[in-house]
Design an enzyme around this catalytic site. Structure first.
Site, mmCIF file in Angstrom:
data_model
loop_
_atom_site.group_PDB
_atom_site.id
_atom_site.type_symbol
_atom_site.label_atom_id
_atom_site.label_comp_id
_atom_site.label_asym_id
_atom_site.label_seq_id
_atom_site.Cartn_x
_atom_site.Cartn_y
_atom_site.Cartn_z
ATOM 1 N N ASP A 1 0.849 -1.202 0.000
ATOM 2 C CA ASP A 1 0.000 0.000 0.000
ATOM 3 C C ASP A 1 0.880 1.246 0.000
ATOM 4 O O ASP A 1 2.000 1.231 0.512
ATOM 5 C CB ASP A 1 -0.917 -0.016 1.231
ATOM 6 C CG ASP A 1 -2.095 0.939 1.105
ATOM 7 O OD1 ASP A 1 -3.247 0.438 1.022
ATOM 8 O OD2 ASP A 1 -1.890 2.170 1.105
ATOM 9 N N ASP B 1 3.938 1.918 -4.248
ATOM 10 C CA ASP B 1 3.068 2.661 -5.157
ATOM 11 C C ASP B 1 2.946 1.786 -6.408
ATOM 12 O O ASP B 1 3.935 1.583 -7.125
ATOM 13 C CB ASP B 1 3.698 4.016 -5.495
ATOM 14 C CG ASP B 1 2.885 4.798 -6.522
ATOM 15 O OD1 ASP B 1 1.961 4.228 -7.128
ATOM 16 O OD2 ASP B 1 3.196 5.984 -6.726
ATOM 17 N N VAL B 2 1.762 1.269 -6.665
ATOM 18 C CA VAL B 2 1.623 0.284 -7.758
ATOM 19 C C VAL B 2 1.861 0.886 -9.143
ATOM 20 O O VAL B 2 2.006 0.151 -10.119
ATOM 21 C CB VAL B 2 0.245 -0.440 -7.741
ATOM 22 C CG1 VAL B 2 0.027 -1.201 -6.450
ATOM 23 C CG2 VAL B 2 -0.888 0.529 -8.019
ATOM 24 N N ASN C 1 -5.853 -4.796 -5.949
ATOM 25 C CA ASN C 1 -7.004 -4.065 -5.422
ATOM 26 C C ASN C 1 -6.814 -2.553 -5.442
ATOM 27 O O ASN C 1 -7.789 -1.809 -5.537
ATOM 28 C CB ASN C 1 -7.262 -4.547 -3.982
ATOM 29 C CG ASN C 1 -8.141 -3.597 -3.203
ATOM 30 O OD1 ASN C 1 -9.359 -3.583 -3.385
ATOM 31 N ND2 ASN C 1 -7.530 -2.774 -2.355
ATOM 32 N N TYR D 1 -11.883 6.707 -15.004
ATOM 33 C CA TYR D 1 -11.985 5.517 -14.147
ATOM 34 C C TYR D 1 -12.669 4.376 -14.907
ATOM 35 O O TYR D 1 -12.214 3.223 -14.885
ATOM 36 C CB TYR D 1 -12.786 5.888 -12.898
ATOM 37 C CG TYR D 1 -13.056 4.757 -11.934
ATOM 38 C CD1 TYR D 1 -12.046 4.279 -11.093
ATOM 39 C CD2 TYR D 1 -14.325 4.181 -11.839
ATOM 40 C CE1 TYR D 1 -12.293 3.256 -10.195
ATOM 41 C CE2 TYR D 1 -14.578 3.158 -10.936
ATOM 42 C CZ TYR D 1 -13.558 2.697 -10.119
ATOM 43 O OH TYR D 1 -13.816 1.672 -9.229
ATOM 44 N N LYS E 1 -11.210 0.640 -15.666
ATOM 45 C CA LYS E 1 -11.813 -0.605 -15.168
ATOM 46 C C LYS E 1 -12.320 -1.486 -16.313
ATOM 47 O O LYS E 1 -12.280 -2.714 -16.228
ATOM 48 C CB LYS E 1 -12.938 -0.291 -14.172
ATOM 49 C CG LYS E 1 -12.431 0.370 -12.877
ATOM 50 C CD LYS E 1 -11.486 -0.540 -12.086
ATOM 51 C CE LYS E 1 -11.098 0.060 -10.750
ATOM 52 N NZ LYS E 1 -10.268 -0.838 -9.927
HETATM 53 P P1 NAP Z 1 -10.071 2.946 -0.609
HETATM 54 O O1 NAP Z 1 -10.994 2.894 0.563
HETATM 55 O O2 NAP Z 1 -9.695 4.284 -1.170
HETATM 56 O O3 NAP Z 1 -8.741 2.102 -0.298
HETATM 57 C C1 NAP Z 1 -7.774 1.964 -1.314
HETATM 58 C C2 NAP Z 1 -6.401 1.754 -0.715
HETATM 59 O O4 NAP Z 1 -5.452 1.718 -1.804
HETATM 60 C C3 NAP Z 1 -5.962 2.901 0.190
HETATM 61 O O5 NAP Z 1 -5.210 2.433 1.269
HETATM 62 C C4 NAP Z 1 -5.114 3.744 -0.760
HETATM 63 O O6 NAP Z 1 -4.176 4.594 -0.100
HETATM 64 C C5 NAP Z 1 -4.407 2.644 -1.524
HETATM 65 N N1 NAP Z 1 -3.774 3.155 -2.737
HETATM 66 C C6 NAP Z 1 -4.148 4.215 -3.499
HETATM 67 N N2 NAP Z 1 -3.273 4.415 -4.487
HETATM 68 C C7 NAP Z 1 -2.321 3.456 -4.362
HETATM 69 C C8 NAP Z 1 -1.149 3.154 -5.087
HETATM 70 N N3 NAP Z 1 -0.738 3.903 -6.125
HETATM 71 N N4 NAP Z 1 -0.397 2.091 -4.707
HETATM 72 C C9 NAP Z 1 -0.760 1.334 -3.631
HETATM 73 N N5 NAP Z 1 -1.854 1.604 -2.889
HETATM 74 C C10 NAP Z 1 -2.631 2.647 -3.261
HETATM 75 O O7 NAP Z 1 -10.697 2.157 -1.860
HETATM 76 P P2 NAP Z 1 -11.852 1.031 -1.901
HETATM 77 O O8 NAP Z 1 -13.177 1.716 -1.981
HETATM 78 O O9 NAP Z 1 -11.610 0.004 -0.887
HETATM 79 O O10 NAP Z 1 -11.569 0.435 -3.360
HETATM 80 C C11 NAP Z 1 -10.668 -0.646 -3.566
HETATM 81 C C12 NAP Z 1 -10.778 -1.103 -5.008
HETATM 82 O O11 NAP Z 1 -12.139 -1.442 -5.280
HETATM 83 C C13 NAP Z 1 -10.389 -0.032 -6.031
HETATM 84 O O12 NAP Z 1 -9.724 -0.624 -7.108
HETATM 85 C C14 NAP Z 1 -11.729 0.519 -6.478
HETATM 86 O O13 NAP Z 1 -11.687 1.069 -7.762
HETATM 87 C C15 NAP Z 1 -12.577 -0.742 -6.420
HETATM 88 N N6 NAP Z 1 -14.024 -0.474 -6.293
HETATM 89 C C16 NAP Z 1 -14.524 0.159 -5.186
HETATM 90 C C17 NAP Z 1 -15.892 0.401 -5.112
HETATM 91 C C18 NAP Z 1 -16.531 1.075 -3.915
HETATM 92 O O14 NAP Z 1 -17.726 1.373 -3.975
HETATM 93 N N7 NAP Z 1 -15.813 1.336 -2.833
HETATM 94 C C19 NAP Z 1 -16.730 0.017 -6.173
HETATM 95 C C20 NAP Z 1 -16.177 -0.613 -7.283
HETATM 96 C C21 NAP Z 1 -14.821 -0.862 -7.330
HETATM 97 P P3 NAP Z 1 -4.541 6.202 0.027
HETATM 98 O O15 NAP Z 1 -5.719 6.304 0.914
HETATM 99 O O16 NAP Z 1 -3.289 6.798 0.586
HETATM 100 O O17 NAP Z 1 -4.838 6.673 -1.396
#
Ligand code: NAP
Length: 271
Positions: free
Chosen positions: A45, A71-72, A98, A164, A168
């Site tokens: 992360d 950082d991915v 993820n 986005y 995706k």
């Molecule tokens: P989240 O709450 O924002 O958590 C994402 C995590 O990834 C955070 O710890 C973030 O760190 C970290 N991150 C961001 N950029 C990064 C990078 N460059 N390298 C490594 N880590 C990084 O997101 P989430 O809602 O759980 O979503 C997770 C995944 O599910 C994502 O791919 C998202 O597109 C997908 N998704 C989510 C939803 C939804 O409704 N939540 C719906 C469809 C798909 P920071 O906080 O420092 O940025």
């Protein structure tokens, strides 16, 4: 083929997994389920403080969880995360891509830096993490599982998320392409497309939407209500409802499925 009991099918002891973005939200729940099943899990992360704290919370519960600042979108970081995981555990069996960001921005206001950052993290990061993980899986002569977290936005636009949605959509098609190429190595590549899931990132993106679109907070709240009203199951999802599907795909229960995207949205796309 030897018959396995349900307990044996979901047993991930002696397996190693990397979960990108595993320090909060959906990723954190995936770390929870995979480590509960016995896997050693490496959180890759970008947030160092939260990553270390998450590792501490899980290790205090007796789980095998490590954190590597990653950082991915940076290929050197990806190499470091994979090499350090293998140094520590000797093998890599499961990769969950993820990490993803979803900053709202109307297409008319799109800037190159925002476009590039979203595509670099969501699509390029997923591709190169998969490629480098697959190389190690093949080198070790073992099968592997790659699970990509896509989104329902790959199939249906939410609005103000063209960048986005493109990323995706790319993840869903790339999942199929990699599954086709890597089946011969015993590497299974699948995706999960979550619907609306209550996470810190989702809350933050509503706040960003207010800023980026100039909409009033009440209007954004109304959009949220309209979104939820379209879900046949009548509510948004919880991170664990994605994590249990990731556990299934990571487990021996899912050994004849590849190139598939499982939509987990409470039926949203049906309405
Ligand atoms: P989240 O709450 O924002 O958590 C994402 C995590 O990834 C955070 O710890 C973030 O760190 C970290 N991150 C961001 N950029 C990064 C990078 N460059 N390298 C490594 N880590 C990084 O997101 P989430 O809602 O759980 O979503 C997770 C995944 O599910 C994502 O791919 C998202 O597109 C997908 N998704 C989510 C939803 C939804 O409704 N939540 C719906 C469809 C798909 P920071 O906080 O420092 O940025």
């Amino acid at each position: 083929m030897a018959f396995k009991t349900i307990t044996q099918l979901f047993d991930l002891q002696n397996k190693t997994a990397i979960v990108s973005g595993g320090s909060m939200g959906i990723g954190r729940s995936i770390v929870d389920r995979l480590s509960e099943a016995g896997a050693a899990v490496v959180i890759a992360d970008i947030d160092i403080e939260r990553g270390e704290q998450t590792k501490k919370e899980f290790t205090e519960k007796g789980r095998k969880v490590e954190f590597i600042a990653t950082d991915v979108s940076n290929l050197e970081d990806i190499d470091k995360a994979i090499n350090r995981s293998i140094e520590k555990y000797g093998i890599l069996d499961i990769l969950v891509n993820n990490a993803g960001i979803f900053p709202f921005m109307p297409a008319m206001n799109m800037t190159e830096p925002v476009w590039k950052r979203v595509l670099d993290i969501n699509l390029k990061g997923t591709f190169f993490f998969s490629q480098k993980a697959a190389q190690k899986m093949i080198e070790k002569g073992k099968n592997g599982k790659i699970i990509n977290i896509a989104s329902i936005d790959a199939f249906h636009p939410t609005g103000n998320l063209a960048h986005y949605d493109a990323s995706k959509g790319g993840v869903v098609m790339m999942t199929r392409s990699l599954a086709l190429e890597w089946g011969k190595y015993g590497i299974l590549v699948n995706a999960i497309a979550p619907g609306g899931i209550q996470t810190p990132g989702a809350t933050q993106s509503s706040a960003e939407m207010i800023k980026a679109s100039g909409m009033k907070p009440e209007q954004v709240a109304d959009m949220g209500k309209a979104f939820t009203a379209r879900i046949p199951l009548g509510r948004q999802g919880e991170p664990d409802e994605i994590a249990t599907v990731a556990l299934f795909l990571a487990s021996e229960a899912a050994k004849y499925i590849t190139g598939e995207t499982i939509i987990v949205d409470g039926g949203y796309l049906l309405s």
